[in-house]
Design a protein around this motif. Structure first.
Motif, PDB file in Angstrom:
ATOM      1  N   ASN A 101      35.572  37.467  44.028  1.00 53.69           N
ATOM      2  CA  ASN A 101      35.040  38.029  42.793  1.00 53.69           C
ATOM      3  C   ASN A 101      36.209  38.453  41.904  1.00 53.69           C
ATOM      4  O   ASN A 101      37.369  38.446  42.337  1.00 53.69           O
ATOM      5  N   ASN A 135      31.240  36.448  42.634  1.00 51.54           N
ATOM      6  CA  ASN A 135      31.312  35.877  41.285  1.00 51.54           C
ATOM      7  C   ASN A 135      31.581  34.389  41.426  1.00 51.54           C
ATOM      8  O   ASN A 135      32.630  33.990  41.924  1.00 51.54           O
ATOM      9  N   ASP A 136      30.627  33.562  41.014  1.00 55.41           N
ATOM     10  CA  ASP A 136      30.856  32.124  41.009  1.00 55.41           C
ATOM     11  C   ASP A 136      31.189  31.673  39.588  1.00 55.41           C
ATOM     12  O   ASP A 136      31.427  32.508  38.707  1.00 55.41           O
ATOM     13  N   SER A 139      29.140  33.341  36.819  1.00 55.85           N
ATOM     14  CA  SER A 139      29.268  34.773  36.512  1.00 55.85           C
ATOM     15  C   SER A 139      30.707  35.243  36.345  1.00 55.85           C
ATOM     16  O   SER A 139      30.946  36.440  36.207  1.00 55.85           O
ATOM     17  N   THR A 140      31.660  34.318  36.342  1.00 52.59           N
ATOM     18  CA  THR A 140      33.059  34.695  36.137  1.00 52.59           C
ATOM     19  C   THR A 140      33.452  34.433  34.694  1.00 52.59           C
ATOM     20  O   THR A 140      33.318  33.319  34.190  1.00 52.59           O
ATOM     21  N   SER A 201      31.622  40.195  34.013  1.00 48.69           N
ATOM     22  CA  SER A 201      31.392  39.462  35.262  1.00 48.69           C
ATOM     23  C   SER A 201      30.538  40.272  36.229  1.00 48.69           C
ATOM     24  O   SER A 201      29.718  39.722  36.969  1.00 48.69           O
ATOM     25  N   ALA A 205      26.695  38.945  37.496  1.00 45.89           N
ATOM     26  CA  ALA A 205      26.360  38.804  38.909  1.00 45.89           C
ATOM     27  C   ALA A 205      25.203  39.706  39.321  1.00 45.89           C
ATOM     28  O   ALA A 205      24.390  39.334  40.167  1.00 45.89           O
ATOM     29  N   PRO A 208      20.637  38.573  37.614  1.00 45.57           N
ATOM     30  CA  PRO A 208      20.310  37.139  37.631  1.00 45.57           C
ATOM     31  C   PRO A 208      19.230  36.752  36.638  1.00 45.57           C
ATOM     32  O   PRO A 208      19.060  35.563  36.335  1.00 45.57           O
ATOM     33  N   LYS A 242      30.651  30.056  47.941  1.00 48.90           N
ATOM     34  CA  LYS A 242      30.267  31.374  47.433  1.00 48.90           C
ATOM     35  C   LYS A 242      28.783  31.390  47.069  1.00 48.90           C
ATOM     36  O   LYS A 242      28.062  32.349  47.383  1.00 48.90           O
ATOM     37  N   ALA A 246      25.751  33.674  48.680  1.00 49.47           N
ATOM     38  CA  ALA A 246      24.919  34.522  47.828  1.00 49.47           C
ATOM     39  C   ALA A 246      23.434  34.200  48.000  1.00 49.47           C
ATOM     40  O   ALA A 246      22.584  35.090  47.900  1.00 49.47           O
TER      41      ALA A 246
END
Length: 312
Positions: A101, A135-136, A139-140, A201, A205, A208, A242, A246
């Protein structure tokens, strides 16, 4: 629906870097460089009413250099993907893939970030285990390169303004930690700046339900370490691992992730890890941060003042 994308500038040199397709937003006099872009974003929100269905973004003068995107491409991407709440243009492929993340990445570059962030989140009654927080690519987002509706900005500002108030009052241990200097390239900035950069970020995350459309991070320019380019497929796999964790909370995905991530870092940064699993969640503040030779003209930028933005 209107897309309002502002580009910040603070002197003649940075004004010449602006894209004519964006709206110039001057940081007159650079009054609070310790807050960087946040000061300008905050001032805008205080003085303006945000419209519920409009989009807002605040980009640095280096946007084109860091992303290789111009305003036409940004507006076209939003038009081709209508109806989302948030659009991101994060230029940091290796950072998005090779750290679980953005806070693990931050803790490596700015040792001590995670304990400060945890103390801040505890005040907000938000409990996060950063060793499992994901954080993928969706979401980054780094550099505040985000275009979003007020449904995002209002939540973002609620958190960042709480941090702002704590730091500005300069009372207590947390305020001291937020204002404490940390290395950044060849300069020194306060920890609060790098935490605020990561709030977007955090929210992407945690929420959603926000509809997020991320510009393909793999086509962003490779600047800092070209060694990563040879490991593009591995980094795509890291991102997939990741996401798999999740979705399932199966820790086997984390084990594989950290094992592969360690191999990538060893090869790309010539790091000598004796362990098969290395993380940066517990980096001592006395440890020297990760190095980079990149010069960042944004260092001179400052930012302005705030209250809750009013929705219509």
């Amino acid at each position: 629906m209107k897309v309002n994308i502002f580009q910040l500038f603070y002197d003649k040199k940075s004004r010449k870097m602006l894209d004519p397709g964006f709206i110039p937003l001057e940081i007159a006099g650079n009054p609070r460089p310790d807050w960087r872009e946040y000061w300008a974003i905050r001032k805008y929100f205080l003085k303006n009413t945000l419209r519920e269905n409009d989009y807002y973004g605040f980009l640095s003068p280096l946007f084109k250099e860091k992303t290789c995107l111009d305003s036409q491409q940004v507006f076209a991407f939003i038009a081709e993907n209508p109806g989302d709440d948030v659009y991101t243009f994060s230029p940091s492929f290796p950072e998005a893939a090779c750290y679980l993340n953005v806070f693990e990445h931050g803790n490596r570059c700015h040792p001590g970030m995670i304990p400060v962030m945890k103390e801040f989140l505890d005040m907000l009654e938000i409990n996060i285990d950063f060793s499992k927080f994901i954080n993928d690519f969706r979401s980054t987002v780094f550099c505040n390169y985000i275009i979003a509706k007020p449904v995002f900005w209002n939540k973002w500002f609620t958190i960042t303004e709480r941090l702002f108030q704590i730091a500005e009052r300069k009372e207590g241990r947390l305020a001291q930690l937020l204002n404490k200097s940390t290395d950044y390239h060849k300069a020194s900035l306060s920890m609060k700046v790098f935490i605020i950069e990561r709030i977007a970020s955090l929210l992407l995350a945690l929420l959603p339900e926000l509809k997020v459309c991320d510009f393909e991070i793999q086509v962003m320019p490779w600047k800092e370490n070209a060694n990563y380019f040879a490991y593009r497929k591995e980094m795509v796999l890291l991102n997939a691992l990741k996401i798999a964790y999740a979705d399932s909370f199966d820790t086997e995905y984390l084990r594989i992730y950290f094992s592969l991530r360690t191999c990538v870092l060893q090869r790309c940064e010539a790091l000598e890890f004796n362990e098969h699993h290395i993380d940066f969640f517990h980096v001592d503040e006395n440890v020297r941060p990760a190095k980079t030779d990149e010069k960042d003209p944004d260092l001179l930028m400052s930012p302005p003042r705030y209250e809750d933005p009013v929705m219509t």
